[in-house]
Every structure is written in structure tokens, then in C-alpha cells.
Design a protein around this motif. Structure first.
Motif, short mmCIF file in Angstrom:
data_model
loop_
_atom_site.label_atom_id
_atom_site.label_comp_id
_atom_site.label_asym_id
_atom_site.label_seq_id
_atom_site.Cartn_x
_atom_site.Cartn_y
_atom_site.Cartn_z
N TRP A 173 8.07 3.82 -4.10
CA TRP A 173 8.54 4.59 -2.93
C TRP A 173 9.50 5.68 -3.36
CZ3 TRP A 173 13.42 5.33 -0.81
CH2 TRP A 173 13.46 5.88 0.47
N ILE A 174 10.41 5.35 -4.27
CA ILE A 174 11.36 6.35 -4.76
C ILE A 174 10.61 7.45 -5.51
CG2 ILE A 174 13.28 6.72 -6.37
CD1 ILE A 174 14.23 3.90 -5.72
N GLY A 175 9.61 7.04 -6.32
CA GLY A 175 8.85 8.02 -7.07
C GLY A 175 8.07 8.96 -6.17
N ASN A 176 7.51 8.44 -5.10
CA ASN A 176 6.73 9.29 -4.18
C ASN A 176 7.59 10.33 -3.47
OD1 ASN A 176 4.34 7.98 -4.79
ND2 ASN A 176 4.54 6.51 -3.12
N LYS A 177 8.87 10.06 -3.35
CA LYS A 177 9.76 11.01 -2.71
C LYS A 177 9.98 12.26 -3.55
CE LYS A 177 10.27 8.55 0.92
NZ LYS A 177 9.65 9.00 2.18
N LEU A 178 9.48 12.22 -4.79
CA LEU A 178 9.62 13.39 -5.65
C LEU A 178 8.57 14.46 -5.37
CD1 LEU A 178 10.29 11.73 -9.13
CD2 LEU A 178 11.93 12.93 -7.71
N SER A 179 7.53 14.13 -4.64
CA SER A 179 6.42 15.07 -4.44
C SER A 179 6.84 16.38 -3.77
CB SER A 179 5.30 14.39 -3.63
OG SER A 179 5.81 13.88 -2.42
N PRO A 180 7.79 16.41 -2.82
CA PRO A 180 8.17 17.70 -2.24
C PRO A 180 8.94 18.61 -3.19
CG PRO A 180 8.75 15.87 -0.77
CD PRO A 180 8.41 15.29 -2.09
N LEU A 181 9.24 18.16 -4.40
CA LEU A 181 10.02 18.98 -5.31
C LEU A 181 9.26 20.22 -5.78
CD1 LEU A 181 11.68 16.28 -7.63
CD2 LEU A 181 12.71 17.53 -5.73
N GLY A 182 7.95 20.23 -5.57
CA GLY A 182 7.14 21.34 -6.07
C GLY A 182 7.52 22.70 -5.52
N SER A 183 8.18 22.74 -4.37
CA SER A 183 8.55 24.01 -3.75
C SER A 183 9.88 24.56 -4.27
CB SER A 183 8.63 23.84 -2.23
OG SER A 183 9.59 22.85 -1.89
N LEU A 184 10.55 23.83 -5.14
CA LEU A 184 11.87 24.23 -5.64
C LEU A 184 11.73 24.99 -6.95
CD1 LEU A 184 13.84 20.91 -4.99
CD2 LEU A 184 13.77 22.95 -3.54
N PRO A 185 12.79 25.74 -7.36
CA PRO A 185 12.78 26.39 -8.68
C PRO A 185 12.66 25.35 -9.79
CG PRO A 185 14.55 27.26 -7.30
CD PRO A 185 13.97 26.09 -6.56
N VAL A 186 12.10 25.77 -10.92
CA VAL A 186 11.83 24.84 -12.01
C VAL A 186 13.12 24.20 -12.53
CG1 VAL A 186 10.89 24.60 -14.33
CG2 VAL A 186 9.74 26.06 -12.67
N TRP A 187 14.17 25.02 -12.72
CA TRP A 187 15.42 24.46 -13.27
C TRP A 187 16.01 23.41 -12.34
CZ3 TRP A 187 20.00 24.61 -10.67
CH2 TRP A 187 20.12 25.51 -9.61
N LEU A 188 15.83 23.61 -11.03
CA LEU A 188 16.35 22.66 -10.06
C LEU A 188 15.50 21.38 -10.06
CD1 LEU A 188 18.53 22.19 -7.98
CD2 LEU A 188 17.07 23.25 -6.24
N ILE A 189 14.20 21.53 -10.28
CA ILE A 189 13.32 20.35 -10.40
C ILE A 189 13.76 19.50 -11.58
CG2 ILE A 189 10.97 19.59 -10.87
CD1 ILE A 189 9.95 22.03 -9.40
N ILE A 190 14.02 20.16 -12.69
CA ILE A 190 14.45 19.43 -13.89
C ILE A 190 15.77 18.73 -13.64
CG2 ILE A 190 15.12 19.67 -16.31
CD1 ILE A 190 13.23 22.04 -16.50
#
Length: 552
Positions: A414-431
Motif C-alpha cells: 500500500w505504501i509502495g503504491n502511493k508512489l505512483s503519483p510521483l511521475g508528475s513531479l520534477p526528477v530531483w524531487l522524485i529522487i
């Protein structure tokens, strides 16, 4: 005021009840296995942080709560409390028992102090460098378990030497210069009450010695500290071993299990110092005391030599089992790949300590003749039991059970699936977000479980945003090893914690700073030399092609 005094007296009991009741709406309102596991996780985390219950007792809570919530059967939870780590621990404790029984640790410690000096800064640097180097090739747990008995011996020898020097100086001062400064035992003044404190292991016939501070006694091990400085030195050395054994493992593929998991996943996806300063009179006196203590040991005895040889053989077998760059001795068993681990080596050497003779047992016959009737091994089972930290074994087992529960309940997914919306953020912020999330999750879940769960999630995320997968996977893999906050976060922390110099809050305070610095260093490295070294700015040809439908 009476109510406040009762609250103060029963504060731990009230904290336990308060924690259980405040978090109770979570599993009641959100009737899912994930919520029930999260409730258990929060309760255990709170108890570990506050030490409202003994740490080992708190570690048993998964065995109680997971079956009641229907997350795992009691039999399955119980199996998590004894794993490969515990066999490794048993073997290493056999080694530690023999080392301490025959005073080999004292000999090594005194020799090291004589070589490096009594300055804690230089000692810390030496220990951190050697520990980090060893953990590059050995497992982090094995390295911490081998080095800590030596570190403990060094710390105690320095404390004892300084105590003897101070006692000698105080005796000379009191006896030869001003007898009026002597105080009688039990005398109190209106300004300050002082206790007469004897230096452990030494007598002072010239008079009583008054100390400005009482000896601080650690409730975990009974260790006594003359001053707060001594206690802080012990804390420093313990933390430096815990951190350096973990950090050293980050530098090689075989250094830690998370790096190996990343390599396997990637293959599938692809296919304080005083240098130069003159020693003070006190340091010279301490060095002389250390030298005298070493001379008292005399030449190495047979038992010490055998223990040292077994120590070296254990380290050699650990290193040569599967070095990574060449085939190790595990390749001799091709039908059973991965069956033999570090615990196999530890148990082999550990059993030898119960077999190899240390000395003969003799008796006198009625005729007065002395005859041998048996032999005593290097260690006995009773001696092993006195050294075995069963509380730490339960503590680490509780961490394993908690990690299994998070996986079984689906909370980790469940925690891992919450990462899916990260695709819309800048790369450095995703990291940054993924690194912080991994660093937080790995404090309560096992490192291999964390990286195994998140790598399959982060890889498609990198593909979707058309970023080199290594740009996200490398920092996430490194941050998985940043488990510095809690004793149960990883086995090296638990081993260091078992020596009793640290409290949970000490590890949290120090570990939080190390976690922040670690994430910052990884971020800086990814934006500079790591990115340039691996050419992470371009999407590689070996990665899956990006279709228009997968573009964000």
C-alpha cells in the motif's frame, strides 16, 4: 500536586494505555488488514522510542497482535523470531566468549592503544576505518560482532588507566601538599553534598578521594563511568562502529544484501583530531599505565593463540565464501547454491570452541600422584550462556516479525503504491521523496524487504517519465541501508546497543542527523560525479522503449 506525583510515578503505565487508546480508532474505523498492521506498527514504534516497556517485551507484541488481527498465524509469526541472523549471532558469541575468557581482547586493545595513543579521536578514526574496510567484504553484522568486543575492551582500558593516573595524582596532592583538603567520609556541607568514591580496581591508602561527580551506572550492563566524558566516549565508539559497519557495506556490490538485490534486479531489468600536538602529562601517564598493563599479560598463551587463529579463520571463510569478483568456496557445492551463509561459517567455528582442548583437568590419587582425567574446552556451555544476549535475539526477531507482518498484510505494498503519483513531479524531487521514504521505511522493515518491494515500483516509474532508471534506483538502494535510528533497524545497531552504553533516544538523536547527511550526500553525488560517471542524464538503449501511451 498529589495527582501530578501519581502521574509521574505511573507515567510509563499511563503512556502505554494512552498510546493503545489514542491509536485504536485506526483499526476500528478503517477495517482493513493494512490499518490493523499500521496500528501494531505505530504502537510498537512508540513503545520502542519511549522504552515504556522493555525493548524485548515490546518486540514480542507482533506475536500477540498479528494473530489476533488475523494478519499472520501464531506459528508463522513465531518462525520469524529465529532466523539465519540468530545462528550467526550464536557462532559469533562463541568467539566473543573465548576472546574475553582468555583475555585476548585485552591484549589486542592494549596493543592498539599503545600504537595509536589514548586520544579518543584517533582511536575512533582507526576503528571506523578498519570497520568500514572489513564491512566492504564481510557482512555488516559479522563486522560489528567481531569489532565490538575489541572496542569495548579499549574503552574500558582507557577509563581504567585514566582512573589510576587521577588516583595517583590525587594521592600525591592530598598526602604531600595540603592535608587540609582531605574530607572525611560522610561529611556534608550546606553548599554541596559529595560522596567518597573509590576508583574501581584500585585502593588509595593515603586518604579518601572526593569526586565532583558521582559514578554514573548504566542500568543495562552495570558499567560504571567516572565522568560524563567517559560515558560520551563509550557512546561515540559504539555509534561509530554501528555507522561505519553499515556505511562500509554500501561501497561494494557484495557489501550488503540490498546492493546484491539491486544488482540482481538490474541484471534482470537489463537483462576531531590532535595530529602533531605534544602529548599532555596526563596522556603520557595514561600511556605508561597502558604499557604496564600490557606487560602484565606476559607472552601469548596457547588458548589465546588458538582463539586468534579461529578468529582469523572465521574472517577468512566469511570473505572467501562468495567474494563476488572470483568464485568462492561456496562454488564447491553447485547443487546447493545459496544454502551456505555467514551463519554456516559462524556455527562451524563456534562448535570448535566447545571441542578444542584448552587445558587438562587433573586430580590427586590416594597415593599422591597427580593424573589427568579429562580436559576443559576453550569455552563451556555455561560460559556461553552468560555471554549470549538473548534479549537482543528477541529484539531483532521482533523486527523480523514486524517486517513480515507489513508484507503479509499488504501495508508495505500500500505504501509502495502511493508512489505512483510521483511521475508528475520534477526528477530531483522524485529522487528526494523516494530517498526519504525508503530511509523512513527501512527503520521498521528489513532492508532486503524494503528494496525488494520498491525496486519493481520505481523502475516502471522511471520508464514512464523517460528517466534513466539508475537515476532513481541507485539513490533508493543506497538509502535503504540508512537504518540508523533504532536498535531494531538493522543487526549491527542491535549488536552495538547490547553493550548497554546507549539508550534508544541516543540512537534516534544521532541517527536522525546521520540519515539527513546521508540523503544529502547521495543527492549531491547523483547531481555531480555519480551522474557523470554513469551518464545518467540520457535514457539508455538497454532500457525498455518508451511508447507514447506511457508518457505522462
Amino acid at each position: 500536586m498529589k495527582i501530578l506525583s501519581y502521574i509521574l510515578v505511573y507515567r510509563r503505565f499511563l503512556l502505554i494505555v494512552f498510546t493503545l487508546l489514542v491509536l485504536l480508532p485506526l483499526p476500528i474505523i478503517v477495517r482493513t488488514k493494512e490499518a490493523e498492521c499500521a496500528y501494531t506498527l505505530f504502537v510498537i514504534a512508540m513503545f520502542w522510542l519511549t522504552e515504556a516497556l522493555p525493548l524485548s517485551v515490546t518486540a514480542l507484541l507482533p506475536g500477540l497482535m498479528f494473530p489476533l488481527f488475523g494478519i499472520m498465524t501464531s506459528k508463522k509469526v513465531a518462525s520469524a523470531y529465529f532466523k539465519d541472523f540468530h545462528l550467526l549471532l550464536i557462532g559469533v558469541i562463541c568467539l566473543a566468549t573465548s576472546i574475553e575468557k582468555w583475555n585476548l581482547h585485552k591484549r589486542i586493545a592494549l596493543r592498539m592503544v599503545m600504537t595509536v595513543g589514548v586520544n579518543p579521536a584517533w582511536l575512533t578514526l582507526g576503528f571506523m576505518s578498519s570497520t568500514a574496510f572489513l564491512s566492504m567484504w564481510l557482512s555488516n553484522t559479522s563486522t560489528a560482532a567481531m569489532v565490538m568486543p575489541i572496542v569495548e575492551a579499549v574503552a574500558q582500558q582507557i577509563i581504567s588507566a585514566e582512573a589510576e593516573v587521577e588516583a595517583t595524582q590525587m594521592t600525591h596532592f592530598s598526602g604531600s601538599i595540603n592535608h587540609g583538603l582531605e574530607t572525611d567520609e560522610g561529611v556534608e556541607t550546606n553548599e554541596r553534598k559529595e560522596k567518597t568514591i573509590p576508583v574501581p580496581g584500585y585502593s588509595n591508602d593515603a586518604g579518601k578521594i572526593s569526586s565532583k561527580t558521582e559514578l554514573e551506572k548504566n542500568s543495562g550492563t552495570g558499567t560504571k563511568y567516572r565522568t560524563e566524558r567517559d560515558h560520551m566516549m563509550c557512546k561515540l565508539m559504539c555509534l561509530c562502529i554501528a555507522y561505519s559497519s553499515t556505511i562500509g557495506g554500501l561501497t561494494t556490490i557484495t557489501g550488503t544484501s540490498t546492493n546484491l538485490i539491486f544488482a540482481e534486479h538490474f541484471n534482470i531489468f537489463k537483462e576531531m583530531f590532535t595530529c602533531g600536538k605534544t602529548k599532555t602529562a596526563k596522556q603520557k601517564a595514561c600511556a605508561e599505565v597502558i604499557k604496564q598493563e600490557y606487560q602484565k599479560l606476559g607472552p601469548m598463551r596457547y588458548q589465546e593463540i588458538v582463539t586468534l587463529v579461529l578468529f582469523a579463520v572465521m574472517a577468512l571463510l566469511w570473505f572467501s565464501r562468495d567474494p563476488g569478483f572470483i568464485s568462492g568456496w561456496s562454488a564447491l557445492f553447485p547443487k546447493y547454491p545459496g544454502f551456505a551463509t555467514d551463519s554456516t561459517v559462524a556455527l562451524l567455528i563456534g562448535i570448535l570452541f566447545f571441542l578444542i582442548p584448552a587445558k587438562r583437568l587433573t586430580k590427586t590419587t590416594p597415593t599422591g600422584e597427580i593424573v589427568a582425567f579429562d580436559y576443559s574446552p576453550l569455552i563451556t556451555w555455561k560460559e556461553f550462556q552468560s555471554f549470549m544476549p538473548w534479549d537482543i535475539a528477541i529484539l531483532v526477531g521482533g523486527g523480523f516479525a514486524l517486517a513480515d507482518g507489513c508484507e503479509e498484510s499488504g501495508l508495505s505494498k500500500w505504501i509502495g503504491n502511493k508512489l505512483s503519483p510521483l511521475g508528475s513531479l520534477p526528477v530531483w524531487l522524485i529522487i528526494l521523496i523516494s530517498s526519504l521514504l525508503v530511509t523512513s521505511l527501512t527503520e521498521v522493515a528489513s532492508n532486503p524487504a524494503t528494496i525488494t518491494l520498491l525496486l519493481p515500483i520505481l523502475s516502471p516509474l522511471a520508464e514512464a517519465i523517460q528517466v534513466n532508471p539508475l537515476y532513481i534506483l541507485i539513490p533508493s538502494t543506497l538509502c535503504t541501508s540508512f537504518a540508523f535510528l533504532l536498535p531494531v533497524a538493522n543487526p549491527p545497531n542491535a549488536i552495538v546497543f547490547s553493550y548497554g552504553h546507549l539508550k534508544v533516544i541516543d540512537m534516534v538523536k544521532a541517527g536522525l542527523g546521520v540519515n539527513i547527511v546521508g540523503v544529502a550526500v547521495v543527492m549531491l553525488g547523483m547531481s555531480t560525479w555519480i551522474g557523470a560517471m554513469f551518464d545518467l542524464s540520457t535514457y539508455p538503449s538497454w532500457a525498455p522503449p518508451i511508447s507514447n501511451e506511457t508518457m505522462p
